[in-house]
Design a protein around this motif. Structure first.
Motif: not given
Length: 191
Positions: A97-101, A154-171
């Motif tokens: 997931r880190l690599t994907q993010a 688990d919390a980190l993976i859940a956060t990384m699942k919400n990563v979209g294609k457009k970068p945002k400061k909040k993300t």
């Protein structure tokens, strides 16, 4: 043992179980230990049913203290294995997931996200190093620590699942906070 265990004994239904419970007998083990004479004096049981119940209790498997201790030890061993497997899966999943993010959050041509992206990349590299160290230390970790690591992962993976294609400061900020929290936990474990 539970209160319902008494109904496993032949000649004991709900009504007799209630009478036995009122007399302070809640388990088959307690029923096994009570003398026949005392059981016969319990209301609505009498000598005839007391003998039948005592014979039926002898047929029901009442574990000894050694057997109970052995079962508890086996249960603890079984609990550790799934946590080990789950921790291994979490480590593998986190690295993936880190690599994907990292790929999804590249700020293509947007300088306003470049500084945050560099910070995210540093934190994720640091986390990967901690995860690699964790692979080596894993066998010596207490169950409580493993569970804590799994929850944070688990919390980190859940956060990384919400990563979209457009970068945002909040993300970036939420990912950095989760990464920092897990990295701190892993650092404390490896120290």
């Amino acid at each position: 043992m539970k209160k319902e265990d008494l109904t496993l004994v032949k000649h004991i239904g709900a009504a007799r179980m209630k009478v036995l419970n009122d007399s302070g007998i809640f388990t088959i083990k307690k029923l096994h230990e009570i003398p026949l004479e005392k059981l016969a004096r319990v209301e609505t049981i009498g000598e005839h049913y007391a003998k039948l119940i005592k014979d039926a209790v002898a047929e029901v498997d009442v574990p000894s203290a050694e057997e109970t201790a052995a079962k508890n030890a086996a249960a603890k061993e079984k609990k550790i294995e799934p946590i080990d497997e789950r921790l291994q899966k979490q480590i593998k999943n986190l690295k993936k997931r880190l690599t994907q993010a990292n790929e999804k959050l590249k700020p293509l041509g947007k300088k306003k996200y470049l500084e945050i992206y560099v910070d995210f990349k540093k934190r994720s590299k640091k986390l990967k190093r901690h995860l690699n160290k964790l692979d080596e230390l894993e066998a010596n970790l207490p169950e409580k620590v493993r569970t804590k690591i799994i929850k944070k992962a688990d919390a980190l993976i859940a956060t990384m699942k919400n990563v979209g294609k457009k970068p945002k400061k909040k993300t970036y900020k939420s990912l950095s906070q989760e990464i920092q929290s897990l990295a701190k936990t892993l650092r404390d474990v490896s120290s």
